[in-house]
Design a protein around this motif. Structure first.
Motif, PDB file in Angstrom:
ATOM      1  N   ARG A  10     -25.680  26.071 -49.204  1.00  0.00           N
ATOM      2  CA  ARG A  10     -26.979  26.092 -48.352  1.00  0.00           C
ATOM      3  C   ARG A  10     -26.708  26.788 -47.110  1.00  0.00           C
ATOM      4  N   SER A  12     -29.339  29.115 -43.857  1.00  0.00           N
ATOM      5  CA  SER A  12     -30.572  29.624 -43.391  1.00  0.00           C
ATOM      6  C   SER A  12     -30.430  31.107 -43.867  1.00  0.00           C
ATOM      7  N   ARG A  14     -32.611  34.768 -43.815  1.00  0.00           N
ATOM      8  CA  ARG A  14     -33.500  35.420 -43.125  1.00  0.00           C
ATOM      9  C   ARG A  14     -33.867  36.803 -43.637  1.00  0.00           C
ATOM     10  N   ASN A 120     -40.051  36.043 -38.450  1.00  0.00           N
ATOM     11  CA  ASN A 120     -40.316  34.221 -38.904  1.00  0.00           C
ATOM     12  C   ASN A 120     -41.575  34.317 -39.466  1.00  0.00           C
ATOM     13  N   GLU A 168     -39.173  25.862 -37.626  1.00  0.00           N
ATOM     14  CA  GLU A 168     -39.967  25.030 -36.691  1.00  0.00           C
ATOM     15  C   GLU A 168     -40.685  25.995 -35.789  1.00  0.00           C
ATOM     16  N   THR A 209     -22.759  29.715 -39.860  1.00  0.00           N
ATOM     17  CA  THR A 209     -22.856  29.244 -38.601  1.00  0.00           C
ATOM     18  C   THR A 209     -21.740  27.933 -38.680  1.00  0.00           C
ATOM     19  N   ARG A 211     -19.778  24.496 -37.035  1.00  0.00           N
ATOM     20  CA  ARG A 211     -20.111  23.154 -36.695  1.00  0.00           C
ATOM     21  C   ARG A 211     -19.053  22.826 -35.908  1.00  0.00           C
TER      22      ARG A 211
HETATM   23  C1  LIG Z   1     -35.968  21.677 -38.591  1.00  0.00           C
HETATM   24  C2  LIG Z   1     -35.575  23.285 -38.400  1.00  0.00           C
HETATM   25  C3  LIG Z   1     -35.960  24.243 -37.890  1.00  0.00           C
HETATM   26  C4  LIG Z   1     -35.464  25.287 -37.906  1.00  0.00           C
HETATM   27  N1  LIG Z   1     -36.427  26.454 -37.371  1.00  0.00           N
HETATM   28  C5  LIG Z   1     -35.850  27.533 -37.284  1.00  0.00           C
HETATM   29  C6  LIG Z   1     -36.513  28.643 -37.162  1.00  0.00           C
HETATM   30  O1  LIG Z   1     -37.884  28.521 -36.619  1.00  0.00           O
HETATM   31  N2  LIG Z   1     -36.150  30.123 -37.302  1.00  0.00           N
HETATM   32  C7  LIG Z   1     -34.981  30.304 -37.933  1.00  0.00           C
HETATM   33  O2  LIG Z   1     -34.656  31.462 -37.937  1.00  0.00           O
HETATM   34  N3  LIG Z   1     -34.332  29.201 -38.169  1.00  0.00           N
HETATM   35  C8  LIG Z   1     -34.539  28.160 -37.885  1.00  0.00           C
HETATM   36  N4  LIG Z   1     -33.846  27.042 -38.268  1.00  0.00           N
HETATM   37  C9  LIG Z   1     -32.678  27.350 -38.961  1.00  0.00           C
HETATM   38  C10 LIG Z   1     -31.199  26.728 -37.980  1.00  0.00           C
HETATM   39  O3  LIG Z   1     -30.995  27.969 -36.921  1.00  0.00           O
HETATM   40  C11 LIG Z   1     -30.078  26.580 -38.907  1.00  0.00           C
HETATM   41  O4  LIG Z   1     -30.343  25.562 -39.676  1.00  0.00           O
HETATM   42  C12 LIG Z   1     -28.858  26.342 -38.015  1.00  0.00           C
HETATM   43  O5  LIG Z   1     -28.516  27.621 -37.108  1.00  0.00           O
HETATM   44  C13 LIG Z   1     -27.545  25.943 -38.859  1.00  0.00           C
HETATM   45  O6  LIG Z   1     -27.525  27.219 -39.663  1.00  0.00           O
HETATM   46  P1  LIG Z   1     -27.471  26.999 -41.338  1.00  0.00           P
HETATM   47  O7  LIG Z   1     -28.922  26.375 -41.841  1.00  0.00           O
HETATM   48  O8  LIG Z   1     -27.333  28.331 -41.724  1.00  0.00           O
HETATM   49  O9  LIG Z   1     -26.615  26.245 -41.621  1.00  0.00           O
HETATM   50  C14 LIG Z   1     -34.328  25.596 -38.323  1.00  0.00           C
HETATM   51  C15 LIG Z   1     -33.601  24.683 -39.045  1.00  0.00           C
HETATM   52  C16 LIG Z   1     -34.201  23.190 -39.036  1.00  0.00           C
HETATM   53  C17 LIG Z   1     -33.080  22.190 -39.699  1.00  0.00           C
END
Ligand SMILES: Cc1cc2nc3c(=O)[nH]c(=O)nc-3n(C[C@H](O)[C@H](O)[C@H](O)COP(=O)(O)O)c2cc1C
Length: 223
Positions: A10, A12, A14, A120, A168, A209, A211
């Motif tokens: 998992r 994020s 994009r 976004n 968010e 990313t 940690r």
């Molecule tokens: C509640 C929440 C809100 C987030 N909001 C955004 C966002 O608005 N845009 C974005 O590109 N990533 C967003 N992220 C992704 C975070 O940047 C990402 O989870 C973090 O950098 C860790 O990377 P990974 O999810 O790839 O492990 C959000 C993550 C969480 C948990």
């Protein structure tokens, strides 16, 4: 796929392929994620799951909204505490810089960074999406329950070959989204989530990313 694999894969995403997401698969995952724990079994999450023409309409509406200027709607919560402190400040900065480096958008290219941020609000072209709401009378413990739900869902999506990005940033346009979704008055928007199949060729999706080291966030005693 086992849980460890789902957790490890998992991330994020994009940039998404236009491969459609099955409504049935999505419905099943959204339902199963409700097996998440919640204090007192309150199950405070409220979801709006969008696809097809509805999502296309919303994206068009957002494009128009953003064209009116960068001013946000009145917001209901602060995304980060003011004057973020270490080590969080560094981590927040690092993830942004690592992402923009992959996109080839330096800090000096303000317009380029703005354009990427605006993606976004097209859910990074994902063919499915959701919004997570909570009753504004709920407190911090119930907000943590939202996180449990969303993480469980993202893992279930992985198991089904799907990817996601929690967002968010949507919380800065609560009124615009409410005009579209017409949620009950008592609900406030926590976040959105893009859902679909990751574009394997998009450089931004290669972001892994970092940690914090284990000893910075966990203390073990007697074990
Ligand atoms: C509640 C929440 C809100 C987030 N909001 C955004 C966002 O608005 N845009 C974005 O590109 N990533 C967003 N992220 C992704 C975070 O940047 C990402 O989870 C973090 O950098 C860790 O990377 P990974 O999810 O790839 O492990 C959000 C993550 C969480 C948990």
């Amino acid at each position: 796929m086992n849980v460890t694999e789902a957790v490890n894969t998992r991330r994020s995403v994009r940039a998404f392929l236009d491969t459609p997401v099955s409504g049935e698969v999505l419905r099943e995952a959204v339902a199963l994620a409700a097996r998440s724990a919640s204090g007192g079994n309150l199950q405070p999450w409220r979801l709006y799951v969008l696809g097809g023409d509805t999502l296309t309409d919303l994206k068009a509406r957002m494009q128009k909204r953003l064209a009116t200027g960068p001013t946000s709607d009145p917001t209901e919560y602060e995304i980060y505490p003011p004057d973020l402190w270490e080590p969080h400040r560094t981590e927040r900065y690092a993830v942004g810089e690592e992402m923009y480096a992959l996109l080839g958008t330096p800090r000096t290219d303000k317009a380029g960074r703005m354009r990427q941020f605006a993606r976004n609000f097209q859910f990074f072209d994902a063919p499915a999406a959701l919004f997570c709401y909570v009753d504004r009378r709920m407190g911090r413990p119930q907000w943590s329950d939202l996180g449990m739900y969303l993480q469980t869902l993202m893992l279930l999506l992985r198991e089904r070959g799907l990817d996601s990005c929690p967002q968010e940033c949507w919380s800065v346009y609560p009124k615009t989204i409410a005009e579209f979704l017409q949620p009950p008055e008592e609900l406030m928007l926590f976040c959105g989530m893009a859902i679909g199949y990751a574009d394997p060729d998009a450089p931004v999706n290669s972001l892994r990313t970092r940690r914090l080291p284990l000893d910075q966030f966990a203390t073990f005693r007697g074990i």
